[in-house]
Structure formats: C-alpha cells, structure tokens
Design a protein around this motif. Sequence first.
Motif, PDB file in Angstrom:
ATOM      1  N   LEU A   1       0.832  -1.209   0.000  1.00 58.48           N
ATOM      2  CA  LEU A   1       0.000   0.000   0.000  1.00 58.48           C
ATOM      3  C   LEU A   1       0.864   1.254   0.000  1.00 58.48           C
ATOM      4  O   LEU A   1       0.493   2.269  -0.613  1.00 58.48           O
ATOM      5  N   ALA A   2       2.001   1.187   0.665  1.00 57.00           N
ATOM      6  CA  ALA A   2       2.897   2.343   0.694  1.00 57.00           C
ATOM      7  C   ALA A   2       3.492   2.626  -0.683  1.00 57.00           C
ATOM      8  O   ALA A   2       3.929   3.755  -0.950  1.00 57.00           O
ATOM      9  N   ALA A   3       3.513   1.617  -1.550  1.00 54.58           N
ATOM     10  CA  ALA A   3       4.069   1.793  -2.896  1.00 54.58           C
ATOM     11  C   ALA A   3       3.092   2.474  -3.849  1.00 54.58           C
ATOM     12  O   ALA A   3       3.456   2.814  -4.977  1.00 54.58           O
ATOM     13  N   LEU A   4       1.847   2.677  -3.411  1.00 57.63           N
ATOM     14  CA  LEU A   4       0.854   3.319  -4.274  1.00 57.63           C
ATOM     15  C   LEU A   4       1.127   4.809  -4.402  1.00 57.63           C
ATOM     16  O   LEU A   4       1.270   5.505  -3.395  1.00 57.63           O
ATOM     17  N   PRO A   5       1.165   5.324  -5.619  1.00 53.00           N
ATOM     18  CA  PRO A   5       1.262   6.778  -5.765  1.00 53.00           C
ATOM     19  C   PRO A   5      -0.061   7.451  -5.410  1.00 53.00           C
ATOM     20  O   PRO A   5      -1.099   6.791  -5.270  1.00 53.00           O
ATOM     21  N   LYS A   6      -0.019   8.768  -5.285  1.00 56.45           N
ATOM     22  CA  LYS A   6      -1.217   9.518  -4.898  1.00 56.45           C
ATOM     23  C   LYS A   6      -2.369   9.282  -5.853  1.00 56.45           C
ATOM     24  O   LYS A   6      -3.543   9.242  -5.444  1.00 56.45           O
ATOM     25  N   ASN A   7      -2.063   9.099  -7.133  1.00 50.99           N
ATOM     26  CA  ASN A   7      -3.111   8.886  -8.135  1.00 50.99           C
ATOM     27  C   ASN A   7      -3.185   7.429  -8.565  1.00 50.99           C
ATOM     28  O   ASN A   7      -3.670   7.112  -9.652  1.00 50.99           O
ATOM     29  N   GLY A   8      -2.713   6.504  -7.718  1.00 48.97           N
ATOM     30  CA  GLY A   8      -2.630   5.108  -8.097  1.00 48.97           C
ATOM     31  C   GLY A   8      -3.868   4.292  -7.783  1.00 48.97           C
ATOM     32  O   GLY A   8      -4.887   4.796  -7.299  1.00 48.97           O
ATOM     33  N   TYR A   9      -3.764   3.006  -8.076  1.00 46.63           N
ATOM     34  CA  TYR A   9      -4.829   2.052  -7.778  1.00 46.63           C
ATOM     35  C   TYR A   9      -4.174   0.731  -7.377  1.00 46.63           C
ATOM     36  O   TYR A   9      -3.027   0.449  -7.729  1.00 46.63           O
ATOM     37  N   LEU A  10      -4.914  -0.065  -6.621  1.00 43.35           N
ATOM     38  CA  LEU A  10      -4.462  -1.396  -6.237  1.00 43.35           C
ATOM     39  C   LEU A  10      -5.299  -2.421  -6.984  1.00 43.35           C
ATOM     40  O   LEU A  10      -6.527  -2.301  -7.047  1.00 43.35           O
ATOM     41  N   SER A  11      -4.647  -3.427  -7.546  1.00 43.86           N
ATOM     42  CA  SER A  11      -5.343  -4.501  -8.255  1.00 43.86           C
ATOM     43  C   SER A  11      -5.138  -5.806  -7.502  1.00 43.86           C
ATOM     44  O   SER A  11      -4.006  -6.254  -7.320  1.00 43.86           O
ATOM     45  N   VAL A  12      -6.236  -6.402  -7.047  1.00 47.76           N
ATOM     46  CA  VAL A  12      -6.187  -7.714  -6.403  1.00 47.76           C
ATOM     47  C   VAL A  12      -6.497  -8.764  -7.463  1.00 47.76           C
ATOM     48  O   VAL A  12      -7.507  -8.663  -8.172  1.00 47.76           O
ATOM     49  N   GLN A  13      -5.626  -9.776  -7.563  1.00 49.83           N
ATOM     50  CA  GLN A  13      -5.751 -10.778  -8.615  1.00 49.83           C
ATOM     51  C   GLN A  13      -5.726 -12.167  -7.981  1.00 49.83           C
ATOM     52  O   GLN A  13      -4.673 -12.623  -7.534  1.00 49.83           O
ATOM     53  N   ALA A  14      -6.874 -12.807  -7.926  1.00 49.57           N
ATOM     54  CA  ALA A  14      -7.009 -14.088  -7.233  1.00 49.57           C
ATOM     55  C   ALA A  14      -7.124 -15.230  -8.236  1.00 49.57           C
ATOM     56  O   ALA A  14      -8.128 -15.345  -8.934  1.00 49.57           O
ATOM     57  N   TYR A  15      -6.093 -16.067  -8.291  1.00 51.58           N
ATOM     58  CA  TYR A  15      -6.083 -17.220  -9.186  1.00 51.58           C
ATOM     59  C   TYR A  15      -6.663 -18.430  -8.440  1.00 51.58           C
ATOM     60  O   TYR A  15      -5.967 -19.386  -8.110  1.00 51.58           O
ATOM     61  N   LEU A  16      -7.963 -18.364  -8.187  1.00 46.16           N
ATOM     62  CA  LEU A  16      -8.675 -19.385  -7.429  1.00 46.16           C
ATOM     63  C   LEU A  16     -10.051 -19.598  -8.051  1.00 46.16           C
ATOM     64  O   LEU A  16     -10.450 -18.854  -8.958  1.00 46.16           O
ATOM     65  N   ASP A  17     -10.782 -20.576  -7.568  1.00 49.53           N
ATOM     66  CA  ASP A  17     -12.141 -20.837  -8.016  1.00 49.53           C
ATOM     67  C   ASP A  17     -13.019 -19.646  -7.627  1.00 49.53           C
ATOM     68  O   ASP A  17     -13.288 -19.411  -6.454  1.00 49.53           O
ATOM     69  N   ARG A  18     -13.486 -18.888  -8.614  1.00 45.63           N
ATOM     70  CA  ARG A  18     -14.219 -17.654  -8.315  1.00 45.63           C
ATOM     71  C   ARG A  18     -15.615 -17.916  -7.746  1.00 45.63           C
ATOM     72  O   ARG A  18     -16.214 -17.012  -7.164  1.00 45.63           O
ATOM     73  N   LEU A  19     -16.110 -19.126  -7.918  1.00 41.95           N
ATOM     74  CA  LEU A  19     -17.406 -19.465  -7.338  1.00 41.95           C
ATOM     75  C   LEU A  19     -17.234 -19.980  -5.917  1.00 41.95           C
ATOM     76  O   LEU A  19     -17.908 -19.537  -4.990  1.00 41.95           O
ATOM     77  N   GLY A  20     -16.292 -20.879  -5.725  1.00 43.33           N
ATOM     78  CA  GLY A  20     -16.073 -21.456  -4.422  1.00 43.33           C
ATOM     79  C   GLY A  20     -15.495 -20.490  -3.403  1.00 43.33           C
ATOM     80  O   GLY A  20     -15.727 -20.630  -2.196  1.00 43.33           O
ATOM     81  N   TYR A  21     -14.742 -19.516  -3.882  1.00 40.95           N
ATOM     82  CA  TYR A  21     -14.079 -18.567  -2.972  1.00 40.95           C
ATOM     83  C   TYR A  21     -14.594 -17.146  -3.158  1.00 40.95           C
ATOM     84  O   TYR A  21     -13.885 -16.175  -2.884  1.00 40.95           O
ATOM     85  N   ALA A  22     -15.834 -17.004  -3.603  1.00 41.51           N
ATOM     86  CA  ALA A  22     -16.417 -15.684  -3.844  1.00 41.51           C
ATOM     87  C   ALA A  22     -16.320 -14.731  -2.654  1.00 41.51           C
ATOM     88  O   ALA A  22     -16.117 -13.522  -2.846  1.00 41.51           O
ATOM     89  N   PRO A  23     -16.431 -15.209  -1.387  1.00 36.40           N
ATOM     90  CA  PRO A  23     -16.338 -14.273  -0.256  1.00 36.40           C
ATOM     91  C   PRO A  23     -15.011 -13.533  -0.165  1.00 36.40           C
ATOM     92  O   PRO A  23     -14.941 -12.500   0.505  1.00 36.40           O
ATOM     93  N   LEU A  24     -13.974 -14.037  -0.849  1.00 38.97           N
ATOM     94  CA  LEU A  24     -12.685 -13.346  -0.824  1.00 38.97           C
ATOM     95  C   LEU A  24     -12.800 -11.914  -1.332  1.00 38.97           C
ATOM     96  O   LEU A  24     -12.019 -11.035  -0.952  1.00 38.97           O
ATOM     97  N   GLN A  25     -13.794 -11.661  -2.176  1.00 35.41           N
ATOM     98  CA  GLN A  25     -13.962 -10.314  -2.715  1.00 35.41           C
ATOM     99  C   GLN A  25     -14.247  -9.289  -1.618  1.00 35.41           C
ATOM    100  O   GLN A  25     -14.127  -8.090  -1.846  1.00 35.41           O
ATOM    101  N   GLY A  26     -14.588  -9.781  -0.432  1.00 43.07           N
ATOM    102  CA  GLY A  26     -14.838  -8.878   0.684  1.00 43.07           C
ATOM    103  C   GLY A  26     -13.617  -8.099   1.128  1.00 43.07           C
ATOM    104  O   GLY A  26     -13.746  -7.074   1.817  1.00 43.07           O
ATOM    105  N   ILE A  27     -12.413  -8.541   0.721  1.00 44.22           N
ATOM    106  CA  ILE A  27     -11.224  -7.768   1.092  1.00 44.22           C
ATOM    107  C   ILE A  27     -11.075  -6.524   0.228  1.00 44.22           C
ATOM    108  O   ILE A  27     -10.312  -5.622   0.576  1.00 44.22           O
ATOM    109  N   ARG A  28     -11.804  -6.448  -0.885  1.00 44.37           N
ATOM    110  CA  ARG A  28     -11.647  -5.307  -1.790  1.00 44.37           C
ATOM    111  C   ARG A  28     -12.000  -3.985  -1.110  1.00 44.37           C
ATOM    112  O   ARG A  28     -11.165  -3.064  -1.077  1.00 44.37           O
ATOM    113  N   PRO A  29     -13.213  -3.831  -0.546  1.00 49.82           N
ATOM    114  CA  PRO A  29     -13.510  -2.556   0.115  1.00 49.82           C
ATOM    115  C   PRO A  29     -12.645  -2.308   1.341  1.00 49.82           C
ATOM    116  O   PRO A  29     -12.354  -1.147   1.664  1.00 49.82           O
ATOM    117  N   GLU A  30     -12.210  -3.372   2.016  1.00 46.84           N
ATOM    118  CA  GLU A  30     -11.343  -3.183   3.188  1.00 46.84           C
ATOM    119  C   GLU A  30      -9.990  -2.617   2.763  1.00 46.84           C
ATOM    120  O   GLU A  30      -9.423  -1.745   3.426  1.00 46.84           O
TER     121      GLU A  30
END
Length: 550
Positions: free
Chosen positions: A414-443
């Motif tokens: 997070l410290a590596a993000l520039p002021k105008n940057g964005y963070l991309s979370v990329q989960a190489y997992l079963d998107r149906l079985g592990y759908a709750p993982l998306q809850g870390i996005r707003p956090e």
Amino acid sequence: MTSLGFEATGAALDAIEAHVPQLVADRVASRLAAKDATLWGPDAVAEASIRLGWTDPTRASRALVGPILALRDELRAEGVDRVVLAGMGGSSLAPEVIAATADVELVVLDSTDPEMVGNALGDRLSSSVLVVSSKSGSTVETDSQRRVFEQAFSDAGVDPATRIVVVTDPGSPMEEQARAAGYRAVFTGDPQVGGRFSALTAFGLVPSGLAGVDIEELLDDAEETAEFLSEDDEDNIALCLGAALAGTRPLRDKLVFVDEGSGIVGFADWAEQLIAESTGKLGTGILPVVVEPGDPETLWDADDTLLVRLVGEAAGEDDDATAVGPLNQLAVSGSLGGQLLLWEWATAVAGRLLGINPFDQPDVEAAKTAARGLLDSTPEPVPATLVDGDVELRATKGLLEGVSTLDGALEALLAALPKNGYLSVQAYLDRLGYAPLQGIRPELAAASGRPVTFGWGPRFLHSTGQYHKGGPAIGAYLQITGDTAADLSIPGRPFTFGELIAAQAAGDAQVLAGLSRPVLRLHLVDREAGLRQLREAVRRLGSPPARGIG
C-alpha cells in the motif's frame, strides 16, 4: 421501445459541454454508423477497418436466431438442459450478463483453476452440453476445457460429438477442427467484430439462446437503440457518455461503477473489460472499478475518480444524480440490449478523444507468451522470500526489504501506491467457491485510500490485464494463488490445470515486474487456512483518509 436514461454532473457535465459540440460537428456518430475507419487516426485505420461490424448488431445476428432456438429445442428433447460455456473475456462476460439478467442457468467456465473445472465436470454431466467459444480457437484456457470435457463425456459413455457446440470465427483453426470432429453444431461469428464488442453476435447469442434467453427480444432492443445512436445530435447519449468517460480535464481515469438497481446482473463486469482493454494503452486509459453500494469509493470525490451509477429508472426523471455521493458522477439506465450497444458506442467515442486505437490489445500477448515459456521450460519454482503461517510471500525487488510478516508486506504494498494510483487484487482461485474473498476489496480501499479492483485469474488477463501493462504506470498488484489437492490432467497436454494456472500467474507477475510495477505474490500453502490468515491481516490494516480527495 428501448429506453435509455442519462444524467451527468460536475466534471462529467463539463466534459460533455466541452466536447460534444465538436463530436457533432465532426459527424462522429454518423461516420461510426457508416464504419468510417479513419475516426481514430491513421495508425488505427488498418485494425478499425476490420473491426466495426458491431455498429450494425442485427445485420449478421438475425439469421442465427432460428438455428440457435432449433438446437435448443433438440437438446431439451434429448434431456440436455444444462449449458456450460468454455470461453474467456469477450466470449464469456456478455453471455454471463445476458443469462443472469434473464434469470436462466448458464455455467460460465472461464478459469483454469482445477477446483473450478472439476466442479463444472462433476455436476450433471449426463444432461450437459458444452459450448466452446473462441474467435481464434487457439486460446489455451478454452482448448484445455474442451479437452477435459471431451474426455469426461467419453468416459461417461456419451459421444462427445453430440454434446459439443462451437462458436468461432469463419476460417479459424477451431472451425476446421470442429467440422472434422463432427461436433453437434458450429456457429461462426462476424469476423468484423472484436471479442469485447461481440455481445450481440454469435458469441453472446449462442450460449445465451441455448440456455433459454429470448435472444430475439434482445436484438429488437439493440436495433431500436442503434437508430438514434447514429444521429449527429448533441442529445445523442453515446456522444455524451463517451465525452464524460474520456473528456474530463484532468482525466478522471478511474470509473467507479456501482449498481443501484439497474436490473442488469453483472453489467459492470462486462463494461470493465470493454473499457479497460479498449482504452488502456500508450500510457493512458480508463480503469473501471466495480464496487457495491456504500463501498468507500462511492463516498470519495478524489480528483481522478468519476462515479458511474447504474440505475433502474430513466435518469433525470425520478432520480437526482446530485443527491447521493460525490459531485462528479454519471447516472445511466436502460434495458440490456440498449445498454450493451450504448457502452460499445461510447467506448469507441472515448477512444477518439483519448487518441488511441480502441480495437487492439497490444499488451495482452505478453502474459500469454511468458506463461507459455514457463510451461515449456518448467523452471524450478522461485523460492519464497519469506513464509508467514500458511502463506508464502514473493515480491518484486525491494518491496519486502525489512519485512518479516504478512501484515508488513501488505503495508509495504500500500505504501508503494502513488497519490493517483490504484491497487489490483488478482485471485487465481475458483471464483465461485471462494467468492467471499472479494470482501477484502472494500477493506483494502479503506486502508489505502485509493480505488481497488478485484479480478479472478486468469479471466482478468483477457480484461483489465491490458490496462495493467499498457495503461499508466500507477498500479500496485496483489496476486493470490493456492495449492490444491484436486489437480486435473489435460488430455493430450504435458501439463495439468494446476500447472497451467500457476504458469499464468507467474507469467503475468513476470511481465508486470519487467515493467517496474510493484507486485506482491501470496501463495496459500493451505487454501482455507491461508485465506483466513489473509482476511485477518487485511482487517488489521489501518484506515487513513482517502488520498487524492479534493
């Protein structure tokens, strides 16, 4: 009659007032309808001249309706009523939205995760038909899925040729292979349409129609919309939306998509690919950020974000776009066919304003090449920089310097993000079985104070992957992979699904690192325990004020 609603405020309205009169004067709408390939400059002419079939969505698609519905009826008479779609990017995202909005079942298999593939194989195989959808026929994910289903059908005593339907471009290697194999049906799309603009072609219609969607009604809706999108008029919503997307100054290049009852299920995920892959190149671009109502990004008014509200009734009638959230926002409404066509037109207009070719994807191949290289050479795995519990950590050079825990690694990213940057979370997992993982996005958005995207690998490689490499160098990347005891072999290939998805993840990280993008790679030695550990670490992150808010 189709109905589209649109309202803009703040910087979006300023952009419309600044650019739409010139777009009208330049006859952009009518020239686009006439398939004028010169709209995006001389460098784009060669590609654009073979990529504008989508502007007339019913020209080639009407003839498909009868054969699709006839095949659906034949299959159902045989007890085959479960449709599985093997496709990536433009071949899967539109059918998923179309089917979900119509509330019909369509199993979209757009992953190489062995657990997701195994689950698709293990559910009602005897009543399933596989739609293999690929323009070129050379997509490794789709080819692998076809191979494993073909073997599964044979093992179950079912003739695979009776249960495989192919959608591809005419003259592609896949068409030749499918006809030689005697597959149940082969549908060819319009070769004058690129994948992400193909929602209303065979690639969107075949799987949706077989699943039970009223595709004739969808085309009727789009046809009515096309009539007024081609008008050179300052009230043309496509011109206004395109201007709002790409004409803000300075460019608000993060589009925060929030669905507030549009009635179109998953529309933002489709728009994400369309916009990011079309515009993210030459160091510029527009990044869609798909969020839920109430997520942090919906409350910010950062100077590089624009809120896009997908609403359920005509904006401007019963909806006040200024009543909720930031000043700088859009509210868009409409039926599915009309919205699909509207956003395609607006994206093409945005490309003209950005000065890029919206029809190519020059950086997508880099990750594919890197993955193929790793599969061919099978190098020794890169040792973990550190291990914390059930998580192995690897990162680009210097990112983990002085770090000894997962918590510290997340803070460093997070410290590596520039002021105008964005963070991309990329989960190489079963998107149906592990759908709750998306809850870390707003956090993570709350903790970083910056927009956060969430993509499931490898499907995002055919979507936002172009923007990550070809767009502005302002991103930081959190990659999540995991061991599995449920690996699957791929018939006729020297690698498994587990090895394939690992190579795709490592290849993409390699390309991003080569572009000096900060990448933190988390490998879960135990998926369940590792995910619990990750969620707990994310919750422990602080919540600073959102950076870049003006």
